[in-house]
Design a protein around this motif. Structure first.
Motif, mmCIF file in Angstrom:
data_model
loop_
_atom_site.group_PDB
_atom_site.id
_atom_site.type_symbol
_atom_site.label_atom_id
_atom_site.label_comp_id
_atom_site.label_asym_id
_atom_site.label_seq_id
_atom_site.Cartn_x
_atom_site.Cartn_y
_atom_site.Cartn_z
ATOM 1 N N LEU A 40 69.683 26.229 38.312
ATOM 2 C CA LEU A 40 68.572 27.410 39.284
ATOM 3 C C LEU A 40 69.731 28.004 40.228
ATOM 4 C CD1 LEU A 40 66.010 29.040 39.161
ATOM 5 C CD2 LEU A 40 65.823 27.273 41.507
ATOM 6 N N LEU A 41 69.906 29.161 39.918
ATOM 7 C CA LEU A 41 71.140 29.412 40.949
ATOM 8 C C LEU A 41 71.014 29.946 41.740
ATOM 9 C CD1 LEU A 41 73.928 30.559 38.457
ATOM 10 C CD2 LEU A 41 73.878 28.552 38.816
ATOM 11 N N GLY A 42 72.087 30.337 43.087
ATOM 12 C CA GLY A 42 71.343 30.864 44.268
ATOM 13 C C GLY A 42 70.149 30.186 45.218
ATOM 14 N N ALA A 43 69.869 30.974 45.919
ATOM 15 C CA ALA A 43 68.523 30.486 46.802
ATOM 16 C C ALA A 43 67.614 29.959 46.208
ATOM 17 C CB ALA A 43 68.756 31.449 48.342
ATOM 18 N N ALA A 44 67.087 28.721 46.722
ATOM 19 C CA ALA A 44 66.046 28.057 45.711
ATOM 20 C C ALA A 44 64.416 28.978 46.638
ATOM 21 C CB ALA A 44 65.417 26.863 46.179
ATOM 22 N N ALA A 86 66.217 36.214 37.152
ATOM 23 C CA ALA A 86 64.830 35.973 38.166
ATOM 24 C C ALA A 86 65.142 36.509 39.172
ATOM 25 C CB ALA A 86 64.369 35.353 37.862
ATOM 26 N N GLU A 87 63.459 37.748 40.005
ATOM 27 C CA GLU A 87 63.564 38.030 40.401
ATOM 28 C C GLU A 87 62.932 36.815 41.780
ATOM 29 O OE1 GLU A 87 61.114 41.812 40.951
ATOM 30 O OE2 GLU A 87 60.040 40.566 39.289
ATOM 31 N N SER A 88 63.562 36.790 43.006
ATOM 32 C CA SER A 88 63.861 34.955 43.958
ATOM 33 C C SER A 88 62.270 34.765 44.106
ATOM 34 C CB SER A 88 64.426 36.198 45.130
ATOM 35 O OG SER A 88 63.823 37.095 46.012
ATOM 36 N N SER A 89 61.505 35.137 43.907
ATOM 37 C CA SER A 89 60.179 35.278 44.480
ATOM 38 C C SER A 89 59.419 34.769 43.452
ATOM 39 C CB SER A 89 58.825 36.519 44.686
ATOM 40 O OG SER A 89 59.193 37.107 43.855
ATOM 41 N N GLN A 90 59.938 34.445 41.983
ATOM 42 C CA GLN A 90 59.238 33.988 41.002
ATOM 43 C C GLN A 90 60.496 33.177 39.763
ATOM 44 O OE1 GLN A 90 57.828 37.703 38.196
ATOM 45 N NE2 GLN A 90 55.934 38.092 39.967
ATOM 46 N N PRO A 91 61.570 32.859 39.451
ATOM 47 C CA PRO A 91 61.569 31.703 39.333
ATOM 48 C C PRO A 91 61.540 30.645 38.421
ATOM 49 C CG PRO A 91 62.946 31.360 41.451
ATOM 50 C CD PRO A 91 61.526 32.584 41.901
ATOM 51 N N ASP A 92 60.499 29.856 39.018
ATOM 52 C CA ASP A 92 60.050 28.964 38.535
ATOM 53 C C ASP A 92 59.511 29.102 37.465
ATOM 54 O OD1 ASP A 92 61.371 26.970 40.170
ATOM 55 O OD2 ASP A 92 60.001 26.898 41.246
ATOM 56 N N SER A 105 69.197 32.813 36.721
ATOM 57 C CA SER A 105 69.897 32.898 38.875
ATOM 58 C C SER A 105 69.467 33.903 39.265
ATOM 59 C CB SER A 105 71.141 33.745 38.264
ATOM 60 O OG SER A 105 72.036 34.014 39.586
ATOM 61 N N GLU A 106 68.733 33.162 40.007
ATOM 62 C CA GLU A 106 68.033 34.051 41.211
ATOM 63 C C GLU A 106 68.872 35.553 41.557
ATOM 64 O OE1 GLU A 106 65.924 31.945 44.407
ATOM 65 O OE2 GLU A 106 65.843 30.584 43.272
ATOM 66 N N LEU A 107 68.280 36.285 41.199
ATOM 67 C CA LEU A 107 68.153 37.944 41.999
ATOM 68 C C LEU A 107 67.658 38.476 43.131
ATOM 69 C CD1 LEU A 107 70.248 39.913 39.280
ATOM 70 C CD2 LEU A 107 70.826 38.002 40.233
ATOM 71 N N PHE A 108 67.931 39.448 44.240
ATOM 72 C CA PHE A 108 66.912 39.921 44.654
ATOM 73 C C PHE A 108 66.914 41.774 43.929
ATOM 74 C CE2 PHE A 108 69.640 37.358 47.254
ATOM 75 C CZ PHE A 108 68.358 36.393 47.534
ATOM 76 N N THR A 109 65.427 41.948 43.845
ATOM 77 C CA THR A 109 65.636 43.229 43.038
ATOM 78 C C THR A 109 64.643 44.194 43.775
ATOM 79 O OG1 THR A 109 63.768 42.343 42.136
ATOM 80 C CG2 THR A 109 65.603 41.385 41.250
ATOM 81 N N GLU A 110 63.492 44.209 44.299
ATOM 82 C CA GLU A 110 63.064 45.045 44.999
ATOM 83 C C GLU A 110 62.330 44.786 46.196
ATOM 84 O OE1 GLU A 110 60.540 46.447 40.896
ATOM 85 O OE2 GLU A 110 59.406 44.726 41.569
ATOM 86 N N SER A 111 62.993 43.746 46.926
ATOM 87 C CA SER A 111 62.926 43.521 47.806
ATOM 88 C C SER A 111 63.740 43.094 49.393
ATOM 89 C CB SER A 111 61.726 42.960 48.110
ATOM 90 O OG SER A 111 61.541 43.012 49.825
ATOM 91 N N LEU A 112 63.711 43.585 50.292
ATOM 92 C CA LEU A 112 64.886 42.743 50.978
ATOM 93 C C LEU A 112 64.185 41.155 51.676
ATOM 94 C CD1 LEU A 112 66.143 45.446 53.509
ATOM 95 C CD2 LEU A 112 67.384 44.848 51.087
ATOM 96 N N THR A 113 64.399 40.768 51.973
ATOM 97 C CA THR A 113 65.141 39.728 52.729
ATOM 98 C C THR A 113 64.189 39.556 54.377
ATOM 99 O OG1 THR A 113 66.879 38.600 52.797
ATOM 100 C CG2 THR A 113 65.442 38.696 50.691
ATOM 101 N N GLU A 114 63.699 38.712 54.573
ATOM 102 C CA GLU A 114 64.758 38.336 56.595
ATOM 103 C C GLU A 114 65.724 37.934 56.372
ATOM 104 O OE1 GLU A 114 62.955 34.601 59.764
ATOM 105 O OE2 GLU A 114 62.822 34.809 57.236
ATOM 106 N N LYS A 115 66.254 38.551 57.925
ATOM 107 C CA LYS A 115 68.142 38.418 57.923
ATOM 108 C C LYS A 115 68.670 36.923 58.091
ATOM 109 C CE LYS A 115 67.974 41.753 62.020
ATOM 110 N NZ LYS A 115 69.052 42.472 60.558
ATOM 111 N N MET A 130 72.076 42.941 49.299
ATOM 112 C CA MET A 130 71.645 42.047 48.604
ATOM 113 C C MET A 130 72.071 43.554 47.041
ATOM 114 S SD MET A 130 68.034 43.836 47.078
ATOM 115 C CE MET A 130 68.686 45.953 46.780
ATOM 116 N N MET A 131 73.165 43.682 47.136
ATOM 117 C CA MET A 131 73.591 44.047 46.213
ATOM 118 C C MET A 131 75.092 43.829 45.912
ATOM 119 S SD MET A 131 72.054 46.673 44.491
ATOM 120 C CE MET A 131 73.389 47.363 43.475
ATOM 121 N N ARG A 132 75.307 43.049 46.616
ATOM 122 C CA ARG A 132 76.822 41.648 47.103
ATOM 123 C C ARG A 132 76.401 40.637 46.443
ATOM 124 N NH1 ARG A 132 78.707 45.535 52.359
ATOM 125 N NH2 ARG A 132 80.346 46.020 50.746
ATOM 126 N N ALA A 133 75.014 40.113 46.887
ATOM 127 C CA ALA A 133 74.585 39.121 46.330
ATOM 128 C C ALA A 133 74.673 39.205 44.660
ATOM 129 C CB ALA A 133 73.201 38.296 47.277
#
Length: 307
Positions: free
Chosen positions: A4-8, A247-253, A270-280, A290-293
């Motif tokens: 699992l790559l990226g933020a958990a 996978a979207e960051s909210s649904q990798p599992d 690998s988790e990606l941010f696709t349809e929503s921004l996150t907390e600071k 988001m796009m750089r990540a």
């Protein structure tokens, strides 16, 4: 072995909502209301201090299904400008958008400003794809139109808008070049994308990727894959020798489990941010971050050799 790559996990926070009455003491700037948080960030950067901007969609929410309160619906109808994505993205909000337009609210639909692509396969084949923000060049077109729409608002300081929009356009141009340079390092045979639903058609079109398939066959997270869909995807993954699925960051599992248990596929995810921004500070708190990540994770995931 799957990795699992990226933020958990990506933790959502509420986007600050401007009160529609009494909550903006002394602030007589025009009020722009925006549906999605990705567009909310883009709008805020485009208009700068010339207007106050309210974003309705909370961080980490699903743009296809998020809902709003009665107070927020009233805010939409009172806005000096109402900005939406369009192209069928805001499924849960469409009736409120229609009512605001019927009430005479000035609207800006970002999806009407770009060269629209249709979905090329799945249940949504032939219908407009609303995920245009994956292409920074198209987002520059959105900003061009937004600048003009904002400048037409009564009482707005159009010089402030012009200055802010020019600065943001320069940042988008830099982002486009960074993505171009990064993706150029991916071997041609690995330039294949598999996601949990179809969100990267515009990125593929802009940067020369092949979209192999998606676990959820439609253009919305409200759809669901069938056993036949999963079998077809499994075969496509094997034929394309895909090293990493995104996978979207909210649904990798969920994605890993579906592929492992039902499709028999064992690849990196690998988790990606696709349809929503996150907390600071959580990896994707602005459109640019988001796009750089995503660029870094796609480049890393597809540059790795298969076993």
């Amino acid at each position: 072995m799957r990795r699992l790559l990226g933020a958990a996990a990506v933790i959502a926070v509420a986007t600050t909502l401007t009160a529609c009455a009494g909550g903006d003491d002394g602030d007589d700037r025009p009020h722009i209301v925006v549906t999605t948080n990705i567009l909310g960030d883009v709008v805020a950067n485009t208009v700068g201090d010339a207007a106050r901007v309210t974003t309705l969609m909370r961080p980490n929410a699903d743009p296809h299904s998020f809902e709003i309160s009665a107070r927020e619906a009233a805010m939409m109808r009172d806005a000096d400008l109402l900005v939406s994505n369009g192209l069928g993205l805001e499924e849960g909000l469409q009736r409120h958008l229609d009512k605001a337009a019927e009430a005479g609210v000035e609207t800006y639909v970002a999806g009407e400003q770009i060269d629209v692509l249709d979905y090329s396969d799945g249940e949504a084949e032939g219908t407009p794809d609303p995920h245009f923000w994956a292409d920074p060049a198209r987002m520059r077109d959105v900003v061009d139109g937004l600048e003009a729409a904002a400048a037409d608002i009564d009482g707005i300081d159009d010089q402030l808008v012009e200055q802010a929009a020019a600065a943001y356009q320069a940042e988008l141009e830099n982002l486009d070049q960074e993505m171009t340079d990064s993706f150029a390092s991916i071997p041609e045979q690995h330039r294949s994308l598999v996601t949990n639903h179809h969100v990267f058609g515009y990125l593929a079109d802009r940067f020369g990727f092949r979209v192999v398939g998606a676990v959820i066959p439609g253009g919305t997270t409200l759809a669901a894959p069938s056993a036949a869909d999963l079998r077809d995807l499994s075969e496509a993954i094997e034929q394309a020798d895909v090293p990493t699925i995104f996978a979207e960051s909210s649904q990798p599992d969920r994605l890993i489990q579906v592929l492992a248990d039902e499709a028999g596929v064992d690849v990196d995810v690998s988790e990606l941010f696709t349809e929503s921004l996150t907390e600071k500070g959580q990896g994707a708190d602005t459109y640019l971050t988001m796009m750089r990540a995503n660029t870094e994770r796609i480049t890393s995931g597809l540059s790795e050799p298969t076993d």
